[in-house]
Design a protein around this motif. Structure first.
Motif, PDB file in Angstrom:
ATOM      1  N   LEU A   1      41.009  27.736  34.689  1.00  0.00           N
ATOM      2  CA  LEU A   1      42.041  28.016  35.677  1.00  0.00           C
ATOM      3  C   LEU A   1      41.488  27.643  37.048  1.00  0.00           C
ATOM      4  O   LEU A   1      40.391  28.070  37.418  1.00  0.00           O
ATOM      5  CB  LEU A   1      42.403  29.496  35.642  1.00  0.00           C
TER       6      LEU A   1
ATOM      7  N   LYS B   1      42.390  26.410  41.371  1.00  0.00           N
ATOM      8  CA  LYS B   1      43.307  26.334  42.504  1.00  0.00           C
ATOM      9  C   LYS B   1      43.092  24.983  43.159  1.00  0.00           C
ATOM     10  O   LYS B   1      41.986  24.658  43.600  1.00  0.00           O
ATOM     11  CB  LYS B   1      43.070  27.461  43.499  1.00  0.00           C
TER      12      LYS B   1
ATOM     13  N   ASN C   1      48.098  26.868  41.638  1.00  0.00           N
ATOM     14  CA  ASN C   1      47.329  27.223  40.454  1.00  0.00           C
ATOM     15  C   ASN C   1      47.566  26.201  39.343  1.00  0.00           C
ATOM     16  O   ASN C   1      48.710  25.838  39.062  1.00  0.00           O
ATOM     17  CB  ASN C   1      47.731  28.610  39.954  1.00  0.00           C
TER      18      ASN C   1
ATOM     19  N   ASP D   1      51.979  28.925  37.089  1.00  0.00           N
ATOM     20  CA  ASP D   1      52.513  29.812  38.117  1.00  0.00           C
ATOM     21  C   ASP D   1      52.651  31.263  37.669  1.00  0.00           C
ATOM     22  O   ASP D   1      53.263  32.062  38.368  1.00  0.00           O
ATOM     23  CB  ASP D   1      53.873  29.296  38.601  1.00  0.00           C
TER      24      ASP D   1
ATOM     25  N   ASN E   1      47.356  35.023  36.121  1.00  0.00           N
ATOM     26  CA  ASN E   1      46.719  33.934  35.377  1.00  0.00           C
ATOM     27  C   ASN E   1      45.207  33.906  35.535  1.00  0.00           C
ATOM     28  O   ASN E   1      44.567  32.986  35.070  1.00  0.00           O
ATOM     29  CB  ASN E   1      47.318  32.598  35.785  1.00  0.00           C
TER      30      ASN E   1
ATOM     31  N   ILE F   1      43.316  33.587  38.293  1.00  0.00           N
ATOM     32  CA  ILE F   1      42.749  32.815  39.394  1.00  0.00           C
ATOM     33  C   ILE F   1      42.597  33.721  40.603  1.00  0.00           C
ATOM     34  O   ILE F   1      43.544  34.330  41.044  1.00  0.00           O
ATOM     35  CB  ILE F   1      43.635  31.608  39.750  1.00  0.00           C
TER      36      ILE F   1
ATOM     37  N   THR G   1      42.295  34.530  44.430  1.00  0.00           N
ATOM     38  CA  THR G   1      42.742  33.912  45.667  1.00  0.00           C
ATOM     39  C   THR G   1      41.770  34.191  46.804  1.00  0.00           C
ATOM     40  O   THR G   1      41.953  33.714  47.907  1.00  0.00           O
ATOM     41  CB  THR G   1      44.139  34.406  46.061  1.00  0.00           C
TER      42      THR G   1
END
Length: 108
Positions: free
Chosen positions: A68, A70, A75, A98, A102, A104, A106
């Motif tokens: 996964l 960015k 994403n 999206d 998930n 990821i 930030t």
């Protein structure tokens, strides 16, 4: 993999091994995900550099991974493989992910 496109990427170190080439299943990606460019795929592979990643599945001589990432504030999920004894990263798929949870981070 379908129609393969190959790129030299310098050196990307993944799981303590150096890889110098990326092979992309471009036919699949371009048909299923027309918003994904070859440049974006290369950015994704470069983000793998310096990491130790766990395989999802092993089917000798291949090890399959799901990462996964960015990219450009969006994403993505990268499906990729390593072949035993080879110096390339194989990319099977890259697509937007999206989903809210998930995995990821930030945070920077």
């Amino acid at each position: 993999m379908g129609e393969l496109v190959s790129f030299d990427i310098g050196t990307v170190t993944i799981n303590n091994h150096d890889f110098r080439k990326v092979m992309i299943d471009w036919k699949h990606i371009s048909i299923r995900h027309p918003d994904v460019t070859q440049t974006l795929v290369l950015q994704a592979v470069r983000q793998l550099g310096g990491r130790h990643l766990n395989k999802e599945v092993t089917k000798p001589p291949y090890k399959y991974f799901v990462s996964l990432l960015k990219l450009n504030e969006k994403n993505y999920r990268l499906i990729w493989l390593l072949e035993e004894g080879q110096d390339y990263v194989g990319v099977l798929n890259l697509y937007r992910d999206d989903r809210k949870n998930n995995g990821i981070s930030t945070e920077k």
